[in-house]
Design a protein around this motif. Structure first.
Motif, PDB file in Angstrom:
ATOM      1  N   VAL A  19       0.350  10.624  12.979  1.00 54.95           N
ATOM      2  CA  VAL A  19      -0.202  10.505  11.566  1.00 54.95           C
ATOM      3  C   VAL A  19       0.716  10.415  10.376  1.00 54.95           C
ATOM      4  CG1 VAL A  19      -0.710  12.969  11.394  1.00 54.95           C
ATOM      5  CG2 VAL A  19      -2.113  11.541  10.168  1.00 54.95           C
ATOM      6  N   ALA A  20       0.457   9.827   9.358  1.00 55.39           N
ATOM      7  CA  ALA A  20       1.309   9.950   8.247  1.00 55.39           C
ATOM      8  C   ALA A  20       0.503   9.811   7.010  1.00 55.39           C
ATOM      9  CB  ALA A  20       2.339   8.878   8.374  1.00 55.39           C
ATOM     10  N   THR A  21       0.806  10.349   5.849  1.00 57.56           N
ATOM     11  CA  THR A  21       0.217  10.379   4.574  1.00 57.56           C
ATOM     12  C   THR A  21       1.159  10.253   3.461  1.00 57.56           C
ATOM     13  OG1 THR A  21       0.356  12.803   4.168  1.00 57.56           O
ATOM     14  CG2 THR A  21      -1.773  11.870   5.297  1.00 57.56           C
ATOM     15  N   THR A  22       0.866   9.439   2.596  1.00 57.21           N
ATOM     16  CA  THR A  22       1.636   9.107   1.344  1.00 57.21           C
ATOM     17  C   THR A  22       0.757   9.084   0.204  1.00 57.21           C
ATOM     18  OG1 THR A  22       3.532   8.214   0.285  1.00 57.21           O
ATOM     19  CG2 THR A  22       1.975   6.634   1.489  1.00 57.21           C
ATOM     20  N   GLY A  23       1.304   9.251  -1.041  1.00 63.03           N
ATOM     21  CA  GLY A  23       0.331   8.852  -1.961  1.00 63.03           C
ATOM     22  C   GLY A  23       0.870  10.061  -3.401  1.00 63.03           C
ATOM     23  N   TYR A  24      -0.247   9.934  -4.343  1.00 60.19           N
ATOM     24  CA  TYR A  24       0.181  10.653  -5.627  1.00 60.19           C
ATOM     25  C   TYR A  24      -0.861  11.755  -5.809  1.00 60.19           C
ATOM     26  CZ  TYR A  24       2.631   6.162  -6.371  1.00 60.19           C
ATOM     27  OH  TYR A  24       3.699   5.384  -6.076  1.00 60.19           O
ATOM     28  N   ALA A  25      -0.215  12.998  -5.596  1.00 56.84           N
ATOM     29  CA  ALA A  25      -1.334  14.253  -5.665  1.00 56.84           C
ATOM     30  C   ALA A  25      -1.109  14.548  -7.151  1.00 56.84           C
ATOM     31  CB  ALA A  25      -0.902  15.203  -4.601  1.00 56.84           C
ATOM     32  N   ASP A  26      -0.337  14.228  -7.999  1.00 61.00           N
ATOM     33  CA  ASP A  26       0.007  14.929  -9.284  1.00 61.00           C
ATOM     34  C   ASP A  26       0.528  13.974 -10.138  1.00 61.00           C
ATOM     35  OD1 ASP A  26       0.344  16.679 -11.178  1.00 61.00           O
ATOM     36  OD2 ASP A  26       1.477  18.108  -9.999  1.00 61.00           O
ATOM     37  N   THR A  27       0.739  13.959 -11.519  1.00 69.72           N
ATOM     38  CA  THR A  27       1.126  13.113 -12.319  1.00 69.72           C
ATOM     39  C   THR A  27       2.506  12.380 -11.788  1.00 69.72           C
ATOM     40  OG1 THR A  27       2.540  14.740 -13.553  1.00 69.72           O
ATOM     41  CG2 THR A  27       0.312  14.297 -14.493  1.00 69.72           C
ATOM     42  N   ASN A  28       2.459  11.008 -12.318  1.00 66.82           N
ATOM     43  CA  ASN A  28       3.738  10.180 -11.710  1.00 66.82           C
ATOM     44  C   ASN A  28       4.074   9.370 -12.993  1.00 66.82           C
ATOM     45  OD1 ASN A  28       2.587   7.375 -11.398  1.00 66.82           O
ATOM     46  ND2 ASN A  28       0.959   8.874 -10.415  1.00 66.82           N
ATOM     47  N   THR A  29       5.214   8.618 -12.701  1.00 62.07           N
ATOM     48  CA  THR A  29       5.828   7.889 -13.746  1.00 62.07           C
ATOM     49  C   THR A  29       5.569   6.389 -13.336  1.00 62.07           C
ATOM     50  OG1 THR A  29       7.936   8.134 -12.877  1.00 62.07           O
ATOM     51  CG2 THR A  29       7.311   9.268 -14.566  1.00 62.07           C
ATOM     52  N   ASP A  30       5.135   6.028 -12.331  1.00 63.12           N
ATOM     53  CA  ASP A  30       4.767   4.787 -11.619  1.00 63.12           C
ATOM     54  C   ASP A  30       3.725   4.046 -12.091  1.00 63.12           C
ATOM     55  OD1 ASP A  30       7.111   5.224 -10.304  1.00 63.12           O
ATOM     56  OD2 ASP A  30       6.103   5.828  -8.392  1.00 63.12           O
ATOM     57  N   GLY A  31       3.011   4.744 -12.697  1.00 67.72           N
ATOM     58  CA  GLY A  31       1.610   4.172 -13.282  1.00 67.72           C
ATOM     59  C   GLY A  31       0.476   4.178 -12.205  1.00 67.72           C
ATOM     60  N   LYS A  32       0.819   4.868 -11.054  1.00 65.57           N
ATOM     61  CA  LYS A  32      -0.249   4.626  -9.872  1.00 65.57           C
ATOM     62  C   LYS A  32      -1.416   5.696 -10.336  1.00 65.57           C
ATOM     63  CE  LYS A  32       1.906   1.759  -7.668  1.00 65.57           C
ATOM     64  NZ  LYS A  32       1.656   0.478  -7.368  1.00 65.57           N
ATOM     65  N   GLN A  33      -2.618   5.755  -9.913  1.00 61.25           N
ATOM     66  CA  GLN A  33      -3.596   6.555  -9.933  1.00 61.25           C
ATOM     67  C   GLN A  33      -3.295   7.934  -9.159  1.00 61.25           C
ATOM     68  OE1 GLN A  33      -7.381   4.927  -9.410  1.00 61.25           O
ATOM     69  NE2 GLN A  33      -8.406   6.976 -10.002  1.00 61.25           N
ATOM     70  N   VAL A  34      -3.406   8.864 -10.199  1.00 62.78           N
ATOM     71  CA  VAL A  34      -3.411  10.614  -9.588  1.00 62.78           C
ATOM     72  C   VAL A  34      -4.666  10.484  -8.567  1.00 62.78           C
ATOM     73  CG1 VAL A  34      -3.353  12.718  -9.813  1.00 62.78           C
ATOM     74  CG2 VAL A  34      -2.136  11.388 -11.250  1.00 62.78           C
ATOM     75  N   GLY A  35      -4.239  10.875  -7.205  1.00 63.45           N
ATOM     76  CA  GLY A  35      -5.256  10.946  -6.066  1.00 63.45           C
ATOM     77  C   GLY A  35      -5.227   9.831  -5.120  1.00 63.45           C
ATOM     78  N   LEU A  36      -4.439   8.804  -5.599  1.00 59.91           N
ATOM     79  CA  LEU A  36      -4.273   7.795  -4.720  1.00 59.91           C
ATOM     80  C   LEU A  36      -3.644   7.967  -3.404  1.00 59.91           C
ATOM     81  CD1 LEU A  36      -4.794   4.483  -4.041  1.00 59.91           C
ATOM     82  CD2 LEU A  36      -2.668   4.176  -5.310  1.00 59.91           C
ATOM     83  N   THR A  37      -4.182   7.998  -2.277  1.00 57.43           N
ATOM     84  CA  THR A  37      -3.418   8.572  -0.995  1.00 57.43           C
ATOM     85  C   THR A  37      -3.828   7.450   0.003  1.00 57.43           C
ATOM     86  OG1 THR A  37      -4.000  10.763  -1.846  1.00 57.43           O
ATOM     87  CG2 THR A  37      -3.446  10.390   0.555  1.00 57.43           C
ATOM     88  N   TYR A  38      -2.849   7.390   0.767  1.00 51.79           N
ATOM     89  CA  TYR A  38      -2.893   6.385   2.233  1.00 51.79           C
ATOM     90  C   TYR A  38      -2.716   7.130   3.446  1.00 51.79           C
ATOM     91  CZ  TYR A  38      -2.549   2.448  -1.148  1.00 51.79           C
ATOM     92  OH  TYR A  38      -2.625   1.787  -2.148  1.00 51.79           O
TER      93      TYR A  38
END
Length: 79
Positions: A15-34
């Motif tokens: 199993v692997a996870t990646t994503g944005y759990a907090d503010t980011n500078t890439d412009g990706k939506q916070v909460g976006l998770t794979y």
């Protein structure tokens, strides 16, 4: 990541996870998770968008990953 784990270790599933759990500078939506789960025959990847603060997003992602793993082990390969 899952494929690498399966190829380079003696695990039966991975199993692997990646994503944005907090503010980011890439412009990706916070909460976006794979979340990816797989074995040597099948790998599934799921995109999620969780709401809440960092802790909440991480908890939701963990719970969803565990649910996907459970379903995968039951033979429900689509999570």
């Amino acid at each position: 990541m899952v494929n690498g784990l399966l190829l380079n270790s003696k695990c039966d599933i991975a199993v692997a996870t990646t994503g944005y759990a907090d503010t980011n500078t890439d412009g990706k939506q916070v909460g976006l998770t794979y979340i990816a789960v797989g074995d040597k025959n099948n790998i599934i990847v799921e995109e999620n968008c969780f709401k809440g603060d960092r802790t909440s997003v991480m908890e939701q992602a963990t719970n969803r990953a565990l649910n996907i793993i459970l379903n995968f082990l039951k033979g429900e390969k689509n999570g």
